[in-house]
Design a protein around this motif. Structure first.
Motif: not given
Length: 390
Positions: A280-306
């Motif tokens: 749940p820590i990874l799922a929550g953080l990954g989803t939130v970051l994927s939809f927040s901020g610009g390119f690098w924030t979204a990339i970080a979110g997608v990696l955590i989502w993965g």
């Protein structure tokens, strides 16, 4: 047996690698592809979430049927055949409705094969350690998930169209089916890998309360976990990343998936389901970051989502095998998947709706679901010690 337990796990992993080239290659562009056909964000969220729900909910039928008939190979092969046929068919000019139907059909193939396939792997895992077996299988699986999007990205870059990208995926699908038929002939009865056989009749054995608490924990986690279809739509529609780069981003996330599977699979064999606090820590953080901020924030979110996807696709399955009796295993896999699949459909559709209305609302719902999931895991972990028969 025709192969050692590790030989079986690795060969099955190669089949999954090739099939992941097929369906993950397609899934990496599902959001932008549907958008190019005129689909809205809500429709993309609904179709992709419905696809995941279909892949999970229909296991209510395929899981018990596999246990009842004991024809685990037949269910596995039939499911892979559906996927191998449906994905290349997306190259045809079928419009939004036709494309959506094929996306759902591909997920039906996943539903048909998964309980039986996981049961076959769990038999070999009784000798190797189930955490490791599912982790190695997932790592090979995600190697294909890494290669597939890159292949599609290369085709998109070369042709600028989706049709050729879908059509070329027929090749790895055909190779996978040849290997799968060979493996089924080589090891017709993988249950023989398990030295201990429980004598109780399958239908008379109840699934434990721990199993149901475990299922609720995963359902809550998945309800707050966006599909990549919606994430890809966001990256494309907001101009955060070029369409041709989205499959590459997805491929990198699948590489992280494989690494996370190996790490959590190893620790699962040492400390059990406590390692799943990470999900749940990874799922929550990954989803939130994927939809927040610009390119690098979204990339970080997608990696955590993965990374969260890696835990979901490997270690969770090991947990199911260790919480239920051997003769109810495919049934349990079906029930478990259907339970959280329904939650993923509701959550995915809701997140798609909230995306159009309020990103803050999307974030709030996601975080609330993950907190609830953590609470349920804390209630489960003390009594959820493995009842493994290995």
């Amino acid at each position: 047996m025709g192969l050692s337990p590790w030989g079986f796990v690795v060969t099955f992993g190669v089949v999954s690698l090739l099939m992941d080239v097929v369906y993950e290659g397609a899934r990496s562009i599902t959001g932008p592809f549907l958008g190019s056909l005129g689909a809205s964000a809500a429709l993309v969220g609904a179709v992709t979430a419905a696809g995941e729900a279909t892949a999970l909910a229909l296991r209510l039928v395929s899981g018990p049927a596999a246990d009842r008939t004991h024809r685990y190979w037949a269910w596995t092969i039939a499911g892979y055949l559906l996927t191998a046929a449906a994905v290349p068919a997306l190259a045809l000019p079928l419009g939004v409705a036709g494309a959506s139907a094929l996306i759902l059909l591909e997920r039906v193939g996943k539903a048909v094969r998964s309980p039986a396939k996981d049961t076959l792997i769990s038999h070999a895992g009784s000798e190797t350690g189930r955490g490791k077996a599912f982790a190695i299988h997932e790592a090979l699986d995600q190697t294909g998930a890494f290669a597939g999007p890159l292949l599609v990205a290369a085709v998109l870059a070369a042709t600028g169209g989706y049709s050729t990208g879908f059509a070329i995926l027929a090749i790895p699908g055909a190779i996978a089916m040849v290997i799968l038929f060979w493996l089924a002939r080589k090891v017709p009865e993988p249950a023989r890998y398990e030295a201990t056989v429980e004598e109780t009749e399958g239908d008379a054995v109840a699934l434990s309360p721990d199993f149901w608490r475990y299922a609720v924990f995963v359902a809550l986690t998945m309800a707050g976990y966006a599909t990549f279809g919606l994430i890809g739509y966001h990256l494309s529609e907001r101009g955060i990343a070029p369409v041709a780069s989205i499959p590459v981003i997805y491929a990198i996330a699948m590489g992280v998936d494989a690494i996370a599977a190996l790490i959590t699979g190893k620790y699962y064999d040492q400390i059990g389901i406590k390692v799943l606090v990470s999900l749940p820590i990874l799922a929550g953080l990954g989803t939130v970051l994927s939809f927040s901020g610009g390119f690098w924030t979204a990339i970080a979110g997608v990696l955590i989502w993965g990374a969260a996807m890696g835990v979901q696709e490997s270690t969770l399955r090991a947990g199911v095998a260790d919480l239920v009796p051997k003769q109810r295993r495919a049934t349990a896999y079906g029930l478990f998947a259907a339970f959280y699949g329904a939650a993923w459909f509701v959550g995915g559709t809701l997140l798609g709706y909230l995306y159009e209305k309020s990103t803050a609302g999307l974030v709030a719902v996601c975080l609330a679901m993950q907190v609830a999931a953590l609470v349920m895991l804390l209630l489960t972990r003390q009594r959820g010690s493995a009842t493994s028969d290995r």
